[in-house]
Enzyme design. Structure first.
Site, PDB file in Angstrom:
ATOM      1  N   ASP A   1     -53.778  -6.482 -19.466  1.00  0.00           N
ATOM      2  CA  ASP A   1     -54.477  -5.583 -18.651  1.00  0.00           C
ATOM      3  C   ASP A   1     -53.354  -4.933 -17.682  1.00  0.00           C
ATOM      4  OD1 ASP A   1     -57.430  -5.239 -16.590  1.00  0.00           O
ATOM      5  OD2 ASP A   1     -55.619  -4.006 -16.797  1.00  0.00           O
TER       6      ASP A   1
ATOM      7  N   TYR B   1     -58.863  -9.346 -12.276  1.00  0.00           N
ATOM      8  CA  TYR B   1     -60.029  -8.426 -12.430  1.00  0.00           C
ATOM      9  C   TYR B   1     -59.826  -7.454 -13.616  1.00  0.00           C
ATOM     10  CZ  TYR B   1     -63.207  -4.525 -10.863  1.00  0.00           C
ATOM     11  OH  TYR B   1     -63.971  -3.340 -10.801  1.00  0.00           O
TER      12      TYR B   1
ATOM     13  N   LYS C   1     -55.204   4.215 -13.847  1.00  0.00           N
ATOM     14  CA  LYS C   1     -54.246   4.617 -12.612  1.00  0.00           C
ATOM     15  C   LYS C   1     -53.159   5.541 -13.111  1.00  0.00           C
ATOM     16  CE  LYS C   1     -55.785   0.148 -10.618  1.00  0.00           C
ATOM     17  NZ  LYS C   1     -56.643   0.566  -9.431  1.00  0.00           N
TER      18      LYS C   1
HETATM   19  P1  KE4 Z   1     -61.469   1.198 -12.798  1.00  0.00           P
HETATM   20  O1  KE4 Z   1     -62.857   0.777 -13.533  1.00  0.00           O
HETATM   21  O2  KE4 Z   1     -61.569   0.669 -11.295  1.00  0.00           O
HETATM   22  O3  KE4 Z   1     -60.942   2.299 -13.153  1.00  0.00           O
HETATM   23  O4  KE4 Z   1     -60.344   0.038 -13.270  1.00  0.00           O
HETATM   24  C1  KE4 Z   1     -60.641  -1.472 -13.374  1.00  0.00           C
HETATM   25  C2  KE4 Z   1     -59.528  -2.212 -13.141  1.00  0.00           C
HETATM   26  C3  KE4 Z   1     -59.090  -3.126 -14.611  1.00  0.00           C
HETATM   27  N1  KE4 Z   1     -57.948  -3.776 -14.431  1.00  0.00           N
HETATM   28  C4  KE4 Z   1     -57.100  -3.737 -13.408  1.00  0.00           C
HETATM   29  C5  KE4 Z   1     -56.155  -4.723 -13.633  1.00  0.00           C
HETATM   30  C6  KE4 Z   1     -57.443  -3.287 -11.981  1.00  0.00           C
HETATM   31  O5  KE4 Z   1     -56.788  -3.245 -11.193  1.00  0.00           O
HETATM   32  C7  KE4 Z   1     -58.766  -2.520 -12.119  1.00  0.00           C
HETATM   33  C8  KE4 Z   1     -58.996  -1.561 -10.842  1.00  0.00           C
HETATM   34  N2  KE4 Z   1     -58.382  -2.183  -9.639  1.00  0.00           N
HETATM   35  C9  KE4 Z   1     -59.065  -1.831  -8.517  1.00  0.00           C
HETATM   36  C10 KE4 Z   1     -57.989  -2.314  -7.080  1.00  0.00           C
HETATM   37  N3  KE4 Z   1     -57.744  -3.431  -7.323  1.00  0.00           N
HETATM   38  C11 KE4 Z   1     -59.889  -0.588  -8.253  1.00  0.00           C
HETATM   39  C12 KE4 Z   1     -60.268  -0.215  -6.780  1.00  0.00           C
HETATM   40  C13 KE4 Z   1     -61.668  -0.154  -6.740  1.00  0.00           C
HETATM   41  O6  KE4 Z   1     -62.580  -1.150  -7.412  1.00  0.00           O
HETATM   42  O7  KE4 Z   1     -62.211   0.545  -5.939  1.00  0.00           O
END
Ligand code: KE4
Length: 431
Positions: A239, A144, A267
């Site tokens: 990523d 993701y 994060k």
């Molecule tokens: P954000 O746009 O949610 O800040 O980041 C996206 C993203 C990009 N790349 C990786 C490897 C990520 O894990 C994420 C976001 N992680 C999720 C948890 N698996 C965020 C939680 C959510 O969607 O509320």
């Protein structure tokens, strides 16, 4: 049982916010029941609106590596807030943080701050396309990279949890250039490269996958991707939104000794405030506007309040912290495995440092297909039994648990005790 105030708040929320939440995975849909509305958090604990306390293993999905509301962070933020929260102009703080990131992640000769991991990943993809003059991107099934159109193809995290990894609203054209490989399968990558000669701009990957649950790279896998990229003029993009500063001060690229061309961060870099970043080779990143023609922008990028949180968060990344996180992570992983074994529940525990996922399956989990053999009903029974015992887990089988410097050996022991009872409940339910 769900707290009554949370039930009432959830009813109100659903009248005005889609699904009652501002990010789908928070809605408990995959595990049933009412999401707990959180009133406050401190250290390793959350407190919901009815005063119920939980040991927290979500930690805001990774950012809170030092625990919730550490005194030093809240003091630094209060001080900066009085000086202004966002200027829309350069400030010394963003230079300080960019230099700190470059010192910790040497592959990032240039750093551009944005406000979410989604922005970081979509910007890195655009820069890779612009710098190579090629249009196609390889991603891995189950990984993701945020919710930008091009990545919502067999995506992980919430998209996987709710079974719509290819979202409506994403036009076919937006994903036409997104090629899908299998994690830990170099042959699947080589087949795509052969079938798309000189058309692939980047191979993008979570170097340790967290969004299908934790899946580790098999020995030689990341090195193999680096070699394929070098042979074919393809940019390797890590990523590390989740793994950055989590698995080591320099992230997975430090832990595995593989140098990407571009890196996405998020994060932990913001300490709980909206900070993310992308960056990497100077010859690539110096093509980003206004240094070069590849456009990317953001109103709140690098704002001084968020930079303050990021600086505080990265300052505390000491060797002692990672030693403690690794030790607690190992104890917890072993405790979960033992609890499942004693209860006769099939379980595979994938873990690295302070990232852990217990998969309810007897199949070793090395990619998306093996991850999805997990019994999500059994996970749901386990999740709710743990919640009833005051342990707050990610409400999805396909997510990583996170530990922090605020967790203690006693917290881990309490969690394992709760897991022993929860596993017995799973066994009784044959979930
Ligand atoms: P954000 O746009 O949610 O800040 O980041 C996206 C993203 C990009 N790349 C990786 C490897 C990520 O894990 C994420 C976001 N992680 C999720 C948890 N698996 C965020 C939680 C959510 O969607 O509320």
């Amino acid at each position: 049982m769900a707290s009554t105030r949370s039930v009432r708040l959830f009813t109100r929320a659903k009248r005005v916010i889609p699904g009652g939440v501002n990010s789908p995975v928070r809605a408990f849909k995959a595990v049933g029941g009412t999401p707990r509305f959180i009133a406050s958090a401190s250290g390793a604990r959350l407190r919901d609106v009815d005063g119920q306390q939980y040991i927290d293993y979500v930690m805001s999905w990774g950012p809170m590596i030092h625990g919730h509301a550490p005194a030093g962070l809240t003091r630094a933020l209060a001080r900066q807030a009085r000086l202004g929260t966002s200027f829309g102009a350069p400030s010394p703080l963003e230079v300080d943080l960019a230099e700190r990131v470059k010192a910790l992640v040497p592959s990032m000769a240039r750093v551009r701050f944005v406000s979410s991991g989604t922005e970081a990943a979509m910007s890195a993809a655009r820069v890779a396309r612009g710098a190579t003059g090629r249009d196609k991107i390889v991603k891995f099934i189950g990984c993701y990279h945020g919710h930008a159109d091009a990545f919502l193809v067999q995506a992980g995290s919430g998209a996987l949890t709710f079974g719509h990894p290819n979202s409506p609203g994403v036009p076919a054209g937006a994903v036409a250039g997104t090629l899908l490989a299998r994690f830990n399968d170099l042959t699947s990558v080589e087949a795509l490269v052969t079938a798309n000669p000189r058309e692939i701009a980047a191979i993008m990957i979570e170097p340790v996958a967290g969004n299908m649950g934790v899946v580790l790279p098999q020995p030689g896998f990341l090195q193999g991707l680096r070699a394929i990229c070098d042979r074919h003029g393809i940019l390797l993009v890590f990523d590390e939104v989740m793994t950055g500063f989590r698995l080591a001060p320099g992230g997975a690229q430090q832990a595995f000794g593989v140098r990407p061309d571009l890196t996405c961060l998020g994060k932990i870099i913001g300490g709980g405030l909206p900070v993310a970043a992308y960056g990497g080779r100077a010859d690539v990143m110096d093509q980003v506007s206004p240094a070069g023609p590849i456009y990317q922008a953001g109103t709140l990028s690098g704002n001084p309040l968020a930079m303050t949180a990021g600086l505080w968060s990265l300052k505390g990344l000491t060797p002692a912290l990672y030693k403690r996180l690794a030790a607690m992570g190992q104890t917890l992983a072993e405790g979960l495995a033992s609890a499942a074994r004693d209860a006769g529940v099939p379980l595979q525990v994938n873990a690295m440092g302070s990232m852990i996922t217990p998969f309810f399956t007897d199949v070793p989990v090395r990619d998306f297909d093996s991850a999805t053999t997990s019994n999500t009903k059994a996970f749901g029974v386990f999740f709710n039994a743990m919640l009833d015992r005051g342990v707050y887990l990610p409400p999805s089988q396909f997510e990583s648990w996170f530990l922090s410097g605020a967790h203690t050996a006693k917290d881990i022991a309490t969690t394992i005790e709760a897991a022993r009872a929860a596993m017995r409940k799973v066994a009784r339910r044959k979930g």
